[in-house]
Enzyme design. Sequence first.
Site, PDB file in Angstrom:
ATOM      1  CB  VAL A 194      -0.939   0.014   1.221  1.00  0.00           C
ATOM      2  CG1 VAL A 194      -1.847   1.227   1.166  1.00  0.00           C
ATOM      3  CG2 VAL A 194      -1.766  -1.267   1.270  1.00  0.00           C
ATOM      4  CG  ASN A 220      18.653 -10.027 -15.395  1.00  0.00           C
ATOM      5  OD1 ASN A 220      19.320 -10.285 -14.410  1.00  0.00           O
ATOM      6  ND2 ASN A 220      17.370 -10.326 -15.475  1.00  0.00           N
ATOM      7  N   GLY A 268      10.014   1.705   0.883  1.00  0.00           N
ATOM      8  CA  GLY A 268       9.638   2.499   2.037  1.00  0.00           C
ATOM      9  C   GLY A 268      10.668   3.543   2.425  1.00  0.00           C
TER      10      GLY A 268
END
Length: 643
Positions: free
Chosen positions: A296, A496, A547
């Site tokens: 969220v 990659n 975060g």
Amino acid sequence: MEPGGIRELRRPLPELRHQAAEYYRSQEVPQRLEEALNATFYQRPADLYGHLANYFSKFSKPPVICKLIGRKVLDGIGRPTLEVEIFCTVKNNEKSICSIVISSHAEILENASPEAIDADEKERNDSINTALEWVNGSLNEMLRDLQPTDQCKVDELLSEYFANKVEEENERKEIEKEEQEAAISAPACVLASSIATPSGKKKGAKLGKKTSLAEKPILPAESIEPAFCGSIAIGGLSLAVAKTGATINNTPLYLHLALMKHDQNLPKELTMPLPMVTLLSCGKSSAGKLKLMKEVMLIPPTKLTSIERLLDIQKQMMRLLDPACKGSSPQLTDSKKGSARSAVKKALPPVLKRISHLGCLITGCDNLEQPLILMQTACRNLGLELGIDVHLAINCAAHELMDYTKGKYEILTGTFKSPDEMVDMYVDLINKYPSIIALVDPLRKEDGQQWSSICNALGSRCFLIAEDASKSISKLVEDQNINVPKCSGLIIKYTNQTKISDLTELTRLLDGQGHIAIFGSPAGESSDDSLVDMAVGLGARFIKLGGLSRGERVTKYNRLLAIEEELANNGTLRSGENHEFVDFAEEAQTVEELINALPLIEQGPLPSQHSQPLLAQDQNSASSHGSTLHLNEATRVDISTFP
């Protein structure tokens, strides 16, 4: 020194200056040198020598790559990854210009078995060791004496090198396959294969029983293409060369990339990507019944300095969440605000254990609305309003929730929904919480029909973004088709064999077809902040960094703030725009009107081989009108489905 030499040194400075100018003029040095000498006549000798040194440095050989060094280092969660350092020959001296640390491709295995974890670690170590061999060996020789400012040439050589490695690996596998087939054809193996046949039938019967349990046939998940062993060396070197070129040109990396994207014509203004800040994780791996919402996220308004607001919201949620009661209702903790705050003060360590590798809080919820209510409560306690002061985004990660025996998504423990029911659920959720302006991976990429349905239903009200549901960057650039599935935009991850040239081409493709680009960091992020410069320089609409905790993620938020301040001070920061969504339903209706208006339809049905060139020509003719970009893209997609 001879007496004559001493007398020469004692001669007046103007005369020496005149003789020096005559000498350099005879050596075919530009006449501007005499002007430079005249300008420095009244300067101190040290200033004079420095001015001359700077002048002649312009005629020196441009810096070239002389050495590459690859190292095995650790990422933000302690897994091995690759560091690349580039040395260049600058004015006949070997200098270390810059180094980068690229994030590893492997994702975090949630609730995996010890065997799977060991296999993942072995695969990762093998890939890093192979990459080190490439960087310190053959790639070191191949890129030597190349100019780091020639990104296209470097990326072209890296592409050829990687293609050769893939071909060699395919040949090796083919030889192994032939050897195994030859061994199986031996008489001793024939008996074993005949004995194994009945057991194969039994297994087939069991599989038949499993498939009969499916309530509705669904498309199976596409097989995940494994990362090629050592491919991280390609992406790491391409990024390191780009950063080296920016350093040599004394230019920030984001401006260096912006010049590459716009063919060396720097835009007058740049727009900062808005961060998608993950504050809660309550998905499949967390406690509680809720499985749908893996992340969220909060999206601040146009000014990035409001990140401080998001940090206040995170602190407020830590006060609301009772660390002693996992999965407790936000409504309950809010009603007992005083006891919750005292519990947080007494038990800080349990709260810190709630921080995930993404740098966000982990909590358990029992229904879809609990995390949203928690967000509302935290914002209201700070005098903020969702949908005005801050917006919501949800990473659904639907591909992790499919139960293939039932053919449905398990959004809550024991609660299943079909792909069509998922679309209805999202419509109801957005109707109730209009502050949600973005859904990431609301469906699997195999559910193409449902992606079209949700775009038509919600595309004008929120962004429908594909992360796992999109192809790899190399496939996207190769196919030149980003509408698989139909969506508002893509999340791009630099891992990659991805090269800087690939990113440049892909963002151009997204811009031309009216899609938004979101740059995202992988689960195992490193402390390198180059991803932020990529997002700014290549014009991403959003950036998804996780975060507001853990150093490897906070470093990138700090870099984002620093670039914003720099652009603001230079007067090149473009003011943020409102969120502009795409009304897919309106476009589809307009496309139908255009199809009916096509004059060629009167002559009979168009062959499929003629429809595409006509559409391409129509798209090019309308490319100068920004309002028709989405329309032309929709036209290309819809008409291609006609026979």
